[in-house]
Enzyme design. Sequence first.
Site, PDB file in Angstrom:
ATOM      1  N   ASN A 112       0.746  -1.373  -0.146  1.00  0.00           N
ATOM      2  CA  ASN A 112      -0.195   0.010  -0.224  1.00  0.00           C
ATOM      3  C   ASN A 112       0.456   1.412  -0.717  1.00  0.00           C
ATOM      4  OD1 ASN A 112       0.912  -0.194   2.498  1.00  0.00           O
ATOM      5  ND2 ASN A 112      -0.924   0.252   3.291  1.00  0.00           N
ATOM      6  N   GLU A 126       7.269   6.538  16.608  1.00  0.00           N
ATOM      7  CA  GLU A 126       7.746   6.156  15.621  1.00  0.00           C
ATOM      8  C   GLU A 126       9.581   6.838  14.957  1.00  0.00           C
ATOM      9  OE1 GLU A 126       4.833   5.548  13.180  1.00  0.00           O
ATOM     10  OE2 GLU A 126       4.179   3.716  13.651  1.00  0.00           O
TER      11      GLU A 126
HETATM   12  P1  CMP Z   1       0.907  -0.309   7.922  1.00  0.00           P
HETATM   13  O1  CMP Z   1       0.156   1.630   7.623  1.00  0.00           O
HETATM   14  O2  CMP Z   1       2.279   0.304   7.687  1.00  0.00           O
HETATM   15  O3  CMP Z   1       0.605  -0.813   9.126  1.00  0.00           O
HETATM   16  C1  CMP Z   1       0.440  -2.088   8.971  1.00  0.00           C
HETATM   17  C2  CMP Z   1      -0.153  -2.647   8.200  1.00  0.00           C
HETATM   18  O4  CMP Z   1      -0.465  -3.937   7.895  1.00  0.00           O
HETATM   19  C3  CMP Z   1      -0.455  -2.353   6.719  1.00  0.00           C
HETATM   20  O5  CMP Z   1       0.101  -0.566   6.719  1.00  0.00           O
HETATM   21  C4  CMP Z   1      -0.815  -2.881   5.831  1.00  0.00           C
HETATM   22  O6  CMP Z   1      -0.146  -2.411   4.870  1.00  0.00           O
HETATM   23  C5  CMP Z   1      -0.180  -4.067   6.541  1.00  0.00           C
HETATM   24  N1  CMP Z   1      -1.792  -4.479   6.694  1.00  0.00           N
HETATM   25  C6  CMP Z   1      -3.127  -4.972   6.960  1.00  0.00           C
HETATM   26  N2  CMP Z   1      -4.026  -5.810   6.701  1.00  0.00           N
HETATM   27  C7  CMP Z   1      -3.528  -6.638   5.935  1.00  0.00           C
HETATM   28  C8  CMP Z   1      -3.256  -8.545   5.842  1.00  0.00           C
HETATM   29  N3  CMP Z   1      -4.697  -8.463   5.573  1.00  0.00           N
HETATM   30  N4  CMP Z   1      -2.336  -8.102   5.215  1.00  0.00           N
HETATM   31  C9  CMP Z   1      -1.498  -8.361   4.728  1.00  0.00           C
HETATM   32  N5  CMP Z   1      -0.616  -6.823   5.083  1.00  0.00           N
HETATM   33  C10 CMP Z   1      -1.790  -6.374   6.103  1.00  0.00           C
END
Ligand code: CMP
Length: 143
Positions: A112, A126
């Site tokens: 993402n 962080e």
């Molecule tokens: P981030 O904001 O980096 O914080 C936690 C991360 O977990 C989130 O963005 C997603 O990229 C990741 N994440 C959340 N749900 C899933 C999932 N079902 N599978 C893989 N990664 C996930």
Amino acid sequence: MEKTFIMVKPDGVQRGLIGEIVARFEKKGFQLVGAKLMTVSRELAEEHYAEHKERPFFGELVDFITSGPVFAMVWQGNNVIATARQMMGKTNPADALPGTIRGDFGVNVAMNIVHGSDSPTSAEREIALWFNEADVNEYEKTI
Ligand code: CMP
């Protein structure tokens, strides 16, 4: 002045989106006070994502974030934590509105593009985890 931690993830780096993401925050009027391109150790990744340790995707998340360099940043400005979250869009790019970073460029919830602190407490934790105090630059605009 409020500060937040923003990271372009390995997918964002490899797709050439660092400049686009930096430009969006600059054009909004936020100030870049810290930045580095770095390959993340498993230790740092596990610490950063400690709150997700029990989630089924934790291993995948750590594998992904350590798979290639990330661009870690500290941004400063009024209400920067919440505004940056709005500019990034919903965590799952499928739910993120067009015009947001994830809405415009995201592929799936794992890839993402970008991470941003979700609260003042997370931002403080962080920034301290990713940056030495000396590498966070305090400066006034003079030109
Ligand atoms: P981030 O904001 O980096 O914080 C936690 C991360 O977990 C989130 O963005 C997603 O990229 C990741 N994440 C959340 N749900 C899933 C999932 N079902 N599978 C893989 N990664 C996930």
